[in-house]
Design a protein around this motif. Structure first.
Motif: not given
Length: 454
Positions: A140-149, A180-182, A188-190
């Motif tokens: 997953w990418t950083v953007g997709r992870t943040l959307d999921y959170i 680190r995520l934000i 970027d890939l997570i």
């Protein structure tokens, strides 16, 4: 905090407003001061969402009893809405058949999860873990992870720790913090923003104290519980703090010479308090009888030199105090893993000269006290007062040294045979040193006063 009570707090509307607007921690504190029946009445005025917040607080006393007092359907919905780890804590304290009845009304997936947690030994990492954590695939990418959170935030214990797993095997490979995520780019890939090191993990059966030490050592907000590479759940810092407070409270009770209390002091019934304290007191009293036996063995010496009895309280308290000091230090060091069982000889080598030095200090004080009283005419110890002073001084050196040495070794012995070192309570150590202290005292007296007073 507004005080609320059916007696002093007004009508149901006022109570409901207070329960709805006050901080949940203040509400829990106030509920803990009320009898169970009153607390149940107050909770009946609370909205369901507020009820979940209240029962999610580990500080709520008698939570299992309060849940059991709720209507069956409402209690089941409450457990389903609560955090998994807290629901497991409440179910663990419930008696049968209430526990099975509540579990039977839950959704199959939640029931399986709770039964799995309840199946682990109390105090282990898995018994206090929550399965409500954020985990994402490594592709997953950083953007997709943040959307999921953003979507799952309300259903997770914490979103500050994100765990990265292999998409196919679900094996834990990395972990990263929300900071680190934000700060990463959305594309970027997570794995690119995660730190390039293997996460700190624990096994399901890891002791709670060990979990606390790892969280403290590595400055973690949560630590994953892993079995066969797969993450089962996480133990958060607030959960481990609650667990350590409970364990520390039990240790303090045991160290005070009593059975650990499982209820708040003011809510403990009279008979329960007697049962918790009476057994230990009887055991210590029987042990103290050995002191009388020791004194009876030296009855002849006491008849010849009654003056020796004046210093028995002084001798006994000094030995007991030194033993209690050493026991306290060693138990704490063992609990913090500063020392292990293999370090017993290091502790002995450290306590031996320490005991000699402390005994010498007390011995000098004792000699000076006898001499001062003799010269000032406050008490006449007789013509052999220098020998009496020497006896007291020498005995104090031996007794304090023995107290320090035995007090420091007792926790090692108890831990080696499988007992909690905290069972080496201060009263127990004092009793042990009292008996041996008298033997040392009168033995020294026989050597120094032989041919004069004895």
């Amino acid at each position: 905090m507004n005080e609320f009570s059916p007696v002093a707090g007004g009508d149901a509307i006022t109570i409901a407003r207070v329960l709805a607007n006050d901080h949940v921690a203040d509400i829990v504190e106030a509920l803990n001061r009320e009898p169970r029946e009153t607390a149940s009445e107050l909770l009946s005025e609370v909205t369901f969402e507020r009820l979940v917040e209240i029962f999610d607080q580990p500080e709520l006393d008698g939570a299992s009893e309060l849940v059991e007092a709720l209507p069956h359907i409402k209690a089941g919905k409450l457990l389903a809405a609560m955090s998994v780890d807290r629901a497991a804590d409440i179910l663990r304290d419930l008696e049968e058949p209430a526990r099975s009845e509540l579990l039977g009304g839950l959704a199959p997936r939640l029931r399986v999860t709770l039964l799995a947690i309840l199946g682990y030994p109390e105090g282990s990492a898995a018994s206090i873990m929550t399965t409500e954590f954020v985990s994402v695939p490594s592709n997953w990418t950083v953007g997709r992870t943040l959307d999921y959170i953003r979507k799952v935030e309300r259903t997770r214990e914490t979103v500050y720790a994100i765990y990265i797993v292999e998409p196919q095997t679900q094996v834990l490979v990395r972990s990263t913090g929300l900071r680190r995520l934000i700060t990463g780019e959305p594309d970027d890939l997570i794995m690119a923003v995660a730190q390039d090191r293997v996460p700190v993990t624990v096994s399901p059966l890891t002791d709670g104290e060990k979990v606390a030490q790892l969280i403290s050592k590595y400055d973690l907000l949560a630590i994953p519980v892993v079995e066969n590479g797969k993450i089962l759940g996480i133990v958060t810092i607030d959960d481990i703090i609650d667990t350590m407070i409970e364990e520390t409270t039990e240790d303090v009770h045991r160290f005070g010479g009593m059975e650990a209390l499982d209820q708040p002091y003011m809510k403990m019934s009279f008979l329960t308090m007697i049962r918790k304290r009476g057994g230990w007191l009887c055991a210590l009293f029987i042990s103290e009888m050995l002191t009388a036996n020791a004194m009876q063995s030296y009855e002849g010496e006491l008849e010849k030199a009654v003056v020796l009895t004046l210093f028995i309280p002084l001798i006994m308290s000094s030995g007991g105090n030194s033993g209690s000091q050493a026991t306290s230090l060693v138990i704490r060091a063992l609990a913090l893993r500063e020392i292990g069982l293999s370090d017993w000889w290091r502790v002995a080598l450290r306590e031996l000269p320490t005991g000699l030095a402390l005994g010498a200090v007390l011995g000098v004080v004792g000699v000076c006290r006898i001499a001062l009283w003799q010269y000032l005419g406050l008490y006449d110890y007789g013509p052999h007062w220098p020998l009496i002073a020497t006896t007291v001084g020498a005995a104090l050196v031996g007794i304090v040294t023995f107290g320090s040495l035995s007090g420091s070794m007792l926790p090692f012995v108890l831990k080696r045979i499988g007992f909690d070192p905290a069972s080496a309570s201060a009263p127990f150590v004092a009793t042990l040193v009292d008996v041996t202290g008298l033997v040392i005292y009168f033995s020294v007296a026989l050597v120094i006063l032989g041919g004069t007073l004895l």
